[in-house]
Write a protein that holds these residues in place. Sequence first.
Motif, PDB file in Angstrom:
ATOM      1  N   PHE A 202       0.812  -1.225   0.000  1.00  0.00           N
ATOM      2  CA  PHE A 202       0.000   0.000   0.000  1.00  0.00           C
ATOM      3  C   PHE A 202       0.846   1.278   0.000  1.00  0.00           C
ATOM      4  N   PRO A 203       1.721   1.490   0.986  1.00  0.00           N
ATOM      5  CA  PRO A 203       2.510   2.731   0.922  1.00  0.00           C
ATOM      6  C   PRO A 203       3.449   2.771  -0.281  1.00  0.00           C
ATOM      7  N   LEU A 204       4.029   1.634  -0.658  1.00  0.00           N
ATOM      8  CA  LEU A 204       5.028   1.663  -1.725  1.00  0.00           C
ATOM      9  C   LEU A 204       4.435   2.010  -3.091  1.00  0.00           C
ATOM     10  N   PHE A 205       3.200   1.566  -3.361  1.00  0.00           N
ATOM     11  CA  PHE A 205       2.620   1.849  -4.677  1.00  0.00           C
ATOM     12  C   PHE A 205       1.658   3.032  -4.684  1.00  0.00           C
ATOM     13  N   TYR A 206       0.980   3.263  -3.569  1.00  0.00           N
ATOM     14  CA  TYR A 206      -0.068   4.283  -3.583  1.00  0.00           C
ATOM     15  C   TYR A 206       0.348   5.595  -2.919  1.00  0.00           C
ATOM     16  N   LEU A 207       1.147   5.473  -1.847  1.00  0.00           N
ATOM     17  CA  LEU A 207       1.383   6.672  -1.046  1.00  0.00           C
ATOM     18  C   LEU A 207       2.670   7.398  -1.389  1.00  0.00           C
ATOM     19  N   VAL A 208       3.759   6.656  -1.451  1.00  0.00           N
ATOM     20  CA  VAL A 208       5.055   7.295  -1.619  1.00  0.00           C
ATOM     21  C   VAL A 208       5.225   7.735  -3.069  1.00  0.00           C
TER      22      VAL A 208
ATOM     23  N   ALA B  32       1.607  10.951   4.053  1.00  0.00           N
ATOM     24  CA  ALA B  32       1.943  10.927   2.629  1.00  0.00           C
ATOM     25  C   ALA B  32       1.450  12.186   1.920  1.00  0.00           C
ATOM     26  N   LYS B  33       0.357  12.777   2.428  1.00  0.00           N
ATOM     27  CA  LYS B  33      -0.178  13.982   1.785  1.00  0.00           C
ATOM     28  C   LYS B  33       0.681  15.203   2.086  1.00  0.00           C
ATOM     29  N   ILE B  34       1.213  15.249   3.316  1.00  0.00           N
ATOM     30  CA  ILE B  34       2.167  16.316   3.631  1.00  0.00           C
ATOM     31  C   ILE B  34       3.481  15.869   3.002  1.00  0.00           C
ATOM     32  N   ASN B  35       4.122  16.759   2.295  1.00  0.00           N
ATOM     33  CA  ASN B  35       5.331  16.320   1.604  1.00  0.00           C
ATOM     34  C   ASN B  35       6.577  16.552   2.447  1.00  0.00           C
ATOM     35  N   PHE B  36       7.127  15.461   2.963  1.00  0.00           N
ATOM     36  CA  PHE B  36       8.382  15.552   3.698  1.00  0.00           C
ATOM     37  C   PHE B  36       9.562  15.224   2.777  1.00  0.00           C
ATOM     38  N   THR B  37       9.334  15.340   1.505  1.00  0.00           N
ATOM     39  CA  THR B  37      10.321  14.984   0.465  1.00  0.00           C
ATOM     40  C   THR B  37      11.020  13.657   0.759  1.00  0.00           C
ATOM     41  N   GLY B  38      12.298  13.729   1.048  1.00  0.00           N
ATOM     42  CA  GLY B  38      13.095  12.516   1.202  1.00  0.00           C
ATOM     43  C   GLY B  38      12.654  11.613   2.341  1.00  0.00           C
ATOM     44  N   PHE B  39      12.040  12.220   3.365  1.00  0.00           N
ATOM     45  CA  PHE B  39      11.689  11.440   4.542  1.00  0.00           C
ATOM     46  C   PHE B  39      10.388  10.666   4.386  1.00  0.00           C
ATOM     47  N   VAL B  41       9.307   8.430   2.331  1.00  0.00           N
ATOM     48  CA  VAL B  41       9.480   6.978   2.153  1.00  0.00           C
ATOM     49  C   VAL B  41       9.804   6.335   3.485  1.00  0.00           C
ATOM     50  N   LEU B  42      10.762   6.944   4.182  1.00  0.00           N
ATOM     51  CA  LEU B  42      11.211   6.390   5.454  1.00  0.00           C
ATOM     52  C   LEU B  42      10.067   6.342   6.472  1.00  0.00           C
ATOM     53  N   ILE B  43       9.321   7.470   6.591  1.00  0.00           N
ATOM     54  CA  ILE B  43       8.225   7.523   7.564  1.00  0.00           C
ATOM     55  C   ILE B  43       7.171   6.465   7.238  1.00  0.00           C
ATOM     56  N   CYS B  44       6.805   6.368   5.939  1.00  0.00           N
ATOM     57  CA  CYS B  44       5.795   5.389   5.541  1.00  0.00           C
ATOM     58  C   CYS B  44       6.264   3.962   5.814  1.00  0.00           C
ATOM     59  N   LEU B  45       7.538   3.700   5.590  1.00  0.00           N
ATOM     60  CA  LEU B  45       8.050   2.345   5.834  1.00  0.00           C
ATOM     61  C   LEU B  45       8.099   2.029   7.326  1.00  0.00           C
ATOM     62  N   VAL B  46       8.442   3.050   8.138  1.00  0.00           N
ATOM     63  CA  VAL B  46       8.469   2.836   9.589  1.00  0.00           C
ATOM     64  C   VAL B  46       7.062   2.520  10.084  1.00  0.00           C
ATOM     65  N   ILE B  47       6.059   3.300   9.607  1.00  0.00           N
ATOM     66  CA  ILE B  47       4.670   3.054  10.011  1.00  0.00           C
ATOM     67  C   ILE B  47       4.226   1.662   9.558  1.00  0.00           C
ATOM     68  N   ALA B  48       4.571   1.301   8.309  1.00  0.00           N
ATOM     69  CA  ALA B  48       4.203  -0.026   7.798  1.00  0.00           C
ATOM     70  C   ALA B  48       4.825  -1.119   8.668  1.00  0.00           C
TER      71      ALA B  48
END
Lengths: 209, 94
Positions: A202-208, B32-39, B41-48
Amino acid sequence: MAEKEMTGSKDGEKHTGYTGAKFGMWFFLMTELIFFGGLFLLYSVYRSTYAADFHIAALDENIVIGSVNTVILITSSFTMALSISAVRKGDNRLSAWLQAGTIAMGCVFLVNKYFEWGDKIGRGIYPNSTLMMQKKKGEMLFYSLYYVMTGIHALHVIIGIGVIGAMLLLTRSGAINSGSFVKLENTGLYWHFVDMVWIYLFPLFYLVT
Amino acid sequence: MEDARSHITGYKTYAYIWACLLLLTGLTVTVAKINFTGFSVLICLVIASIKALLVLMFFMHVRYEGAFLKGVILLTIFTLTAMIGLTFSDVWYR
């Protein structure tokens, strides 16, 4: 544990060990983890190589459908977990309903996936299409990985629905009960694993983006 | 192993985990809607990963399993991390 599980391990008899059954399932899931891991590795390498193209391609993904499907799959994992507790507490009826709910949510997930893929294919975004061949290499890779990874994941959802369906019948017939529930537990492990893969997809394809 | 077999997780515990998973899903969409640019990906992966850990520990019951199974799972995750890490050491520093 030893006494009870040793019985039935003689030649020609059925192996019914709880620990063995569970470890077997876990070992299978570990191979699945490495299998999906390879695909995630491919994704991350291409993402780092074609960062800009991946950004553009990911903007096309429908966050709403993705989010809805995430909520559906998490909830189906919740009902699956509940169904095991229900059986262990001796409530087969409740467990069967919870399993039916899990199956229903799995089906809704697939229906959403159908519309999502259908929309993309309708707009000419599919492997080897004329539109795709004109896109940049990174975008092509993004969509290819999207189809392969969500496709294999969807296949796992379909298999999961089938297995839970079989468990539902066993739960109703009483073959799965508070004394013998490892089949249902292993099915649950499989379903949760499929949910976990989606948690990363989900995050890899939709969010990031 | 006796623990894993005899432990029945209560409905309430599962409900809490479910609520946490939904909250984290909401959080990751918001982030994901707020753009933290480089971070991002990292934030989303940590949450996942937090979500995956919750599923693993509670829904998949690993919290109540024995050391052997926990070890096997850790070893697999370590292997996967090594595979990804070693590949990236090649991709980044080629």
